[in-house]
Write a protein that holds these residues in place. Structure first.
Motif: not given
Length: 329
Positions: A268, A303, A317, A321
């Motif tokens: 992420l 996410l 993302r 997220a």
């Protein structure tokens, strides 16, 4: 160039904001083909240009229709029916455009280009209902490559702009809000004065009200649309667009890693810019198989979003997220 848009009390009462994906399509494509690309968007363009070239979008419908300057076909920016239409809704409206509107726009383009149109646009002129779905399909392909992976970030800038201007109108009045839209826009008693416009705008026979559409890619211009019986539209540069592509500070992922795992938190963090599975595997020093497994889980949890780019898939993302990473201590 100067225009005067007289607004009645009813027009002011019906002035509203709208988030319009198609304004981002036409303005971003114009930025992408600029020589040079505006400094504000060069980082984005460096990522997007190779993808668009590989898909043939650098010499397709949009390339035929959108020039670095000059008229933008009005039918590409249909009137918004709510605050935030989806691209699919706008494409459905474009595909159903009255042939007379399509031909009128193409007549303007032909006049600007010495009376000639490229073959694709001549085919569109002859039979709009048959060709408009092909144009819509290319717009959708461009969106997936150039805008969808970044849409959460772009939309956040647009939303913040609307919030700021709505508060300004509430606290200081609509006149001050209109005066602060752009240096070429000025409220003068009962009229909105526009200078250095880059699209046609006439009050004759247009609909009531006024639509204000913030755009991440319109800078440095204000763009307009006026087609009866629709209310006129102003697409103006959104506040905060200058920070859109800035690299965010390196997020700390300790707390998030305790919830989703170290590898997924790392992925992420690496998705500050969209990337494929292979790119992420290289960045995070993980196997492609492991990255693919983690991305599947992150996608299921909303996410990350996935966007087809030729033979590969770009992951980005989501706003959720971003919020989780921003909340890290």
């Amino acid at each position: 160039m100067r225009a005067k848009l007289t607004l009645s009390v009813s027009d002011l009462a019906h002035t509203r904001f709208a988030l319009c994906p198609m304004w981002e399509v036409v303005t971003s494509f114009r930025a992408l083909i600029g020589t040079p690309v505006p400094a504000l968007h060069r980082g984005w363009a460096a990522q997007v240009r190779p993808r668009c070239a590989a898909a043939g979008l650098d010499h397709g419908w949009l390339a035929d229709m959108i020039a670095p300057t000059g008229h933008l076909p009005d039918f590409l920016n249909p009137p918004p029916t709510g605050y935030a239409r989806t691209l699919d809704e706008e494409l459905a409206t474009i595909a159903a455009t009255d042939p007379r509107q399509v031909r009128q726009d193409l007549d303007y383009l032909a006049a600007e280009r010495g009376g000639r149109l490229p073959p694709r646009l001549r085919a569109l002129y002859r039979d709009p209902p048959a060709q408009l779905p092909r144009l819509a399909a290319e717009i959708e392909a461009y969106w997936e490559l150039a805008l969808a992976p970044y849409w959460a970030r772009i939309r956040a800038v647009l939303e913040a702009d609307v919030f700021h201007r709505a508060r300004q109108a509430a606290g200081s009045g609509t006149a001050r809000m209109l005066n602060n839209l752009h240096e070429t826009v000025r409220w003068d008693g009962d009229s909105l004065l526009l200078t250095e416009r880059h699209c046609r705008l006439t009050r004759i026979a247009t609909g009531g009200g006024l639509v204000l559409a913030p755009s991440a890619f319109a800078w440095p211009r204000v763009l307009t649309r006026a087609v009866a019986p629709d209310p006129p539209q102003l697409a103006y540069p959104a506040r905060g667009a200058a920070t859109l592509w800035e690299s965010r500070r390196e997020p700390r992922t300790d707390a998030l890693a305790a919830v989703v795992g170290r590898s997924r938190a790392l992925l992420l963090a690496e998705l500050d810019s969209p990337a494929s599975t292979t790119e992420l595997a290289h960045r995070a020093d993980l196997s492609a198989a492991a990255v693919s497994q983690h991305l599947t889980a992150l996608h299921s949890a909303a996410l990350v979003s996935a966007h087809r780019a030729g033979r590969s898939v770009l992951y980005a993302r989501t706003a959720l997220a971003d919020a989780l990473l921003d909340a890290q201590p």
